[in-house]
Design an enzyme around this catalytic site. Structure first.
Site, mmCIF file in Angstrom:
data_model
loop_
_atom_site.group_PDB
_atom_site.id
_atom_site.type_symbol
_atom_site.label_atom_id
_atom_site.label_comp_id
_atom_site.label_asym_id
_atom_site.label_seq_id
_atom_site.Cartn_x
_atom_site.Cartn_y
_atom_site.Cartn_z
ATOM 1 N N GLY B 12 0.835 -1.208 0.000
ATOM 2 C CA GLY B 12 0.000 0.000 0.000
ATOM 3 C C GLY B 12 0.861 1.245 0.000
ATOM 4 O O GLY B 12 1.883 1.301 0.666
ATOM 5 N N ARG B 73 0.747 -5.280 -5.505
ATOM 6 C CA ARG B 73 0.785 -6.497 -4.697
ATOM 7 C C ARG B 73 0.874 -7.637 -5.697
ATOM 8 O O ARG B 73 0.013 -7.794 -6.547
ATOM 9 C CB ARG B 73 -0.467 -6.620 -3.821
ATOM 10 C CG ARG B 73 -0.522 -5.558 -2.737
ATOM 11 C CD ARG B 73 -1.488 -5.916 -1.634
ATOM 12 N NE ARG B 73 -1.350 -4.978 -0.516
ATOM 13 C CZ ARG B 73 -2.023 -3.833 -0.414
ATOM 14 N NH1 ARG B 73 -2.894 -3.505 -1.338
ATOM 15 N NH2 ARG B 73 -1.823 -3.034 0.613
ATOM 16 N N ASP B 104 5.264 -4.976 6.182
ATOM 17 C CA ASP B 104 5.871 -6.240 6.592
ATOM 18 C C ASP B 104 5.679 -7.347 5.554
ATOM 19 O O ASP B 104 6.556 -8.203 5.408
ATOM 20 C CB ASP B 104 5.387 -6.685 7.983
ATOM 21 C CG ASP B 104 3.903 -6.490 8.163
ATOM 22 O OD1 ASP B 104 3.216 -6.130 7.187
ATOM 23 O OD2 ASP B 104 3.411 -6.705 9.282
ATOM 24 N N THR B 127 3.782 2.647 6.026
ATOM 25 C CA THR B 127 2.361 2.286 5.989
ATOM 26 C C THR B 127 1.615 3.218 6.926
ATOM 27 O O THR B 127 2.094 3.498 8.024
ATOM 28 C CB THR B 127 2.090 0.849 6.436
ATOM 29 O OG1 THR B 127 0.681 0.712 6.715
ATOM 30 C CG2 THR B 127 2.841 0.488 7.701
ATOM 31 N N ASP B 129 -0.879 2.525 8.545
ATOM 32 C CA ASP B 129 -1.478 1.777 9.649
ATOM 33 C C ASP B 129 -0.618 1.821 10.913
ATOM 34 O O ASP B 129 -1.114 1.603 12.013
ATOM 35 C CB ASP B 129 -1.714 0.324 9.226
ATOM 36 C CG ASP B 129 -2.578 0.227 7.981
ATOM 37 O OD1 ASP B 129 -3.445 1.103 7.804
ATOM 38 O OD2 ASP B 129 -2.403 -0.719 7.195
ATOM 39 N N ASP B 131 1.600 -0.219 12.027
ATOM 40 C CA ASP B 131 1.447 -1.503 12.727
ATOM 41 C C ASP B 131 2.620 -2.443 12.505
ATOM 42 O O ASP B 131 2.476 -3.661 12.608
ATOM 43 C CB ASP B 131 0.150 -2.179 12.272
ATOM 44 C CG ASP B 131 0.144 -2.488 10.776
ATOM 45 O OD1 ASP B 131 1.077 -2.046 10.073
ATOM 46 O OD2 ASP B 131 -0.790 -3.150 10.307
ATOM 47 N N ARG B 173 -6.449 -0.672 9.262
ATOM 48 C CA ARG B 173 -6.650 -2.139 9.287
ATOM 49 C C ARG B 173 -6.951 -2.612 10.721
ATOM 50 O O ARG B 173 -7.902 -2.133 11.321
ATOM 51 C CB ARG B 173 -5.441 -2.864 8.687
ATOM 52 C CG ARG B 173 -5.405 -2.718 7.168
ATOM 53 C CD ARG B 173 -4.435 -3.703 6.564
ATOM 54 N NE ARG B 173 -3.090 -3.517 7.146
ATOM 55 C CZ ARG B 173 -2.047 -4.285 6.906
ATOM 56 N NH1 ARG B 173 -2.170 -5.312 6.081
ATOM 57 N NH2 ARG B 173 -0.877 -4.052 7.448
#
Lengths: 321, 321, 321, 321
Positions: B12, B73, B104, B127, B129, B131, B173
């Site tokens: 992303g 992706r 990741d 990212t 996110d 995370d 997410r």
């Protein structure tokens, strides 16, 4: 005693309402009137949330979105007895005139109020939908368009990075103005609006050709009035075999600090509204048409139909098929 | 011959990727390496979209959102034979090292590639996110937060004008970081995230009390991971008797011109990644933890768990009940 | 009776002051204290512009730049008799503690006040100069940097369009932090700051080489502390034969809606300040150093020296010669 | 063979040039012409920096400030021999028509070129000064106004926080349009422009009265054409006894991503310019006057005088005394 005028906002909020409130207040004072402020829209008329305007009430609000007077949609105002209460509230304070900043629904309500109790009013068109007959411009439109622009420019970053299609649904109720203008401004490839018939087959052909010529991403802007966001997103995925996502811009479009254009239009509309009342007119709605400021009657607004510019329709037509 | 390093983005997209691309390229040259650029992420490795970096390729990109190298992706990269093609593409150009800017999943893919063909890589965490285990910060987070902030500040204009509740769903997410930080920064009244148990009964009590004390509007921010946007919106309407609307911020959060923080973090991560490769390391992921820049192993990232700061959880807990 | 704490801003204003005021007020209440607000800074202490904090005083201020409590630089406060008046004002209201949001000058003034009358205080570092010893971060810095970034990104549009050099002078008093960070974030070609010796001869060589290799425009960022804006502009014109313009960014750098980072830092500093007072401490200044929140003594702030990060100096050195 | 048209930008850059370039290119193709691009303005005509427009040349430029074609001011173009070189460059490529996006100086140069070599051209007015006779609007004005607005809104944060006066000098050369409109939009207390006589004595009286009534800060906007920035700043300090600062906004006003209005105006002007050339006209300048798009002759532009709207002058007059 100087004439007292109450200023209020009503209906859906839009950027530019605060500058209009401030300009109407300042200009009323400069012209020998005594301005009052009505809070909470029509509901506030009934519930007597009316106070004399002090300079600090309208200071430092030019750059703020929304409306410091707040707004509402009031069903009670349809009831004659409630309107009688509102009238008494105004009369008790010696207020004989009204400036209402809002949309056509609000103008109609005030017109009924005028028919009942002979309180003259002037209307300032304010709605991001830009769908009030008789005027090319309503307060809030330019700010909404620039908010949309920034969002689409951001989404384009992602679209180009990831070879994706994005369908972006913008506001406007039954009117495609926001969708059409932002499509041109953002260079969208597809635009669906209620005013123009679309042709998905032809559109599919056009986009397939562009894909063959190297197009890797796609931006489609749809007016909420066509209710096609979900469908178009799936259609792009199925027909064009592109990873497609839907983004509904939502209420961010209503807010934000008013742009220069919205502040300047607010200035003109608000001062013209006070001028109209001082000329002894009633039920006039401020307009900007073909580059000229003027007024129209509330009846013409109620019975008219917002006309979309021919050139705008022509420029957008290729995006609908 | 100087060592050749290829720079790519994967997964992303997020703001900060472009500054990282530029800094890695410039710093590689300044340190005697010869940088190459891989377009279209893992897919581009297989399809040989790899070219020598020229100054104009990375000029004027610092302030642009997304990634000029584009991303993807790629399922094909799970296939050994496809990885072998990718390896051959690199080998033919004399490229022996990789910098990958992404999440990741991308790090794991590159780690497998390293296990197969002994191509060392360094990972830059990117990212929105936030995370990725082992680092407190991933590129794009600060820009995403400020995009959310501007949207919520805009929506608040409408909320206060209209005495309304707004539920705003933000990305992340399975991670509530964006939701928690933006709730604090925007002064949201309610925040729902996966990391904290919520208690709607207690929340109802709290909000009713606030309503009695004069609260007329309400902002709730929910992480997409809790999947509670629709439910909470109806709950506010039913339980608190407020007009409530849901806004899903969507992909606007990924884009936008990178903030100062994202550009500076990109600078540190990208230069550290080149340094790591020049020290002869492999499979190290750049980190920023407790105020210190460092590296961690891809294994620790894969097996670890992103830890949310204790203080952040404590500050947000009152908003969940 | 619950403990009473007065909150004030002092010295030059910066973005982040308003979130700090709001957080300190809310957190004081949540922790059983009774917060008061001092308007007009030190001058307001003397002139008794002190009032009990009501929720509406700090409502809707999170996103506003500057300080709603206003600020001042007061010479009268150097006078013991005036400080005695200030003390009486506080004592009459039962206020026994102070939170001051400002710079080192303000902290020293409050420390003297504490020495005189034993009124404990906690200091929240807030200045866009980022020059307070003992902390890596002061409120307002991130917002100022992003304002500079936007301006420089805009100017770059013109610079690239017109093959011109722009010299941009940024704030920071004797400190080059803003200039250095914004130079990296904007990709400036030249950066002059008080902390690094510059070498115009070498710089001339470097830029001439770049011009030969195709460079057509140039961005130079200079800290106001070096007082080189005019000179450098002429030097570029004379030596590099480029059309060069000077832009002094000025007070736009102080304002603007606080970024997420400034709001979150305000949250931490303000809650830590209340915690410090509740622990019975005095004269502690809130800090953020190497990623850790803590406190330091006002003496260390007064006697210390703001240390510029080694890595930042190293990254910027090539831009000074 | 389809007709070939070259598109160029000339003179000072302004936001909206890029959308105009893209729209002219796309619309020329859609209308069966073959567009070429001239880089570096008039200088590029002489130096043959002319190339066939490819889709990627104008892709992704709608949202960028400045001009991707770059611009210049060329003294060599005053020389007939140099113009003859330019003509040969065009003729060699079969280019018979020109679209020039710029100001009146550029239009005059192209008109001389037409007189010499019979190359028809159409002019698109683009300058933030908004001083081209015959049109109410020039590309770049709305973006410049919104940049000014954001800066003044920021400075107001500081002004209100610190009880200060700010004098803000804006661009516009000999024209006060930017200063007047931004004064109204920002609610400035003072505005000095070349078009209106100012009266400092009366202004002093007015401001003293406002100070007595509680005014603590002051925003003054001055057009660069009056050259009064320094003087007014000292005058405020001396006469009104307020701490006053001067900020010269400078070249930030030229840049920034074009607003919706500038993109839409670019659309209209650019398509109208192609239409004009296809009708066989020459030396027509695109206009927008009293709400109507049209064209005027380059002679009328050269001999005319930009007329400031009566209402604008009337609204601003109270701010000049």
């Amino acid at each position: 005693m100087s004439e007292r005028v109450a200023i209020m906002t009503s209906g859906g909020d839009s950027a530019g309402m605060n500058p209009a409130i401030k300009c109407a207040t300042d200009y009323a004072i400069a012209n020998g009137m005594e301005p009052y402020l009505v809070y909470d829209g029509l509901r506030g008329l009934i519930d007597d949330k009316i106070k004399k305007a002090e300079p600090e009430d309208v200071s430092g609000i030019l750059h703020r979105g929304g409306t410091v007077l707040r707004s509402s949609r009031s069903k009670r105002f349809f009831d004659y007895d409630m309107r009688a209460v509102a009238y008494k509230n105004l009369k008790d304070k010696g207020i004989g005139k009204l400036v209402v900043i809002g949309g056509d629904g609000s103008f109609n309500a005030l017109n009924q109020f005028h028919a009942d109790f002979d309180i003259p009013f002037a209307g300032v068109p304010a709605t991001i939908d830009n769908d009030i007959p008789g005027t090319d411009y309503c307060l809030g439109v330019d700010t909404a368009l620039n908010v949309i622009l920034n969002s689409v420019d951001s989404i384009r970053d992602t679209a180009t990075s990831f070879s994706r299609a994005f369908v972006i649904e913008v506001m406007g109720r039954h009117c495609g103005y926001l969708a059409m203008v932002s499509s041109l401004a953002c260079g969208a490839e597809i635009c669906l609006v209620p005013e123009i018939d679309y042709d998905l087959d032809q559109m599919g052909e056009r986009m397939r050709l562009e894909k063959e010529n190297g197009r890797t991403y796609l931006i489609a802007i749809v007016a909420e009035g066509v209710k096609m966001g979900d469908y178009l997103t799936r259609w792009i995925g199925d027909t064009l075999k592109m990873d497609a996502r839907l983004t509904v811009l939502g209420h961010t479009q209503r807010g934000g600090s008013p742009t220069v254009r919205d502040r300047i239009m607010a200035y003109h509309f608000a001062t013209n509204a006070i001028d109209s009342l001082q000329r002894g007119e009633t039920s006039r709605i401020m307009t900007y048409q073909d580059g000229v400021y003027g007024t129209t009657s509330v009846r013409e607004v109620a019975e008219g139909k917002a006309v979309m510019g021919e050139k705008l329709l022509k420029l957008c037509s290729p995006l609908c098929r």
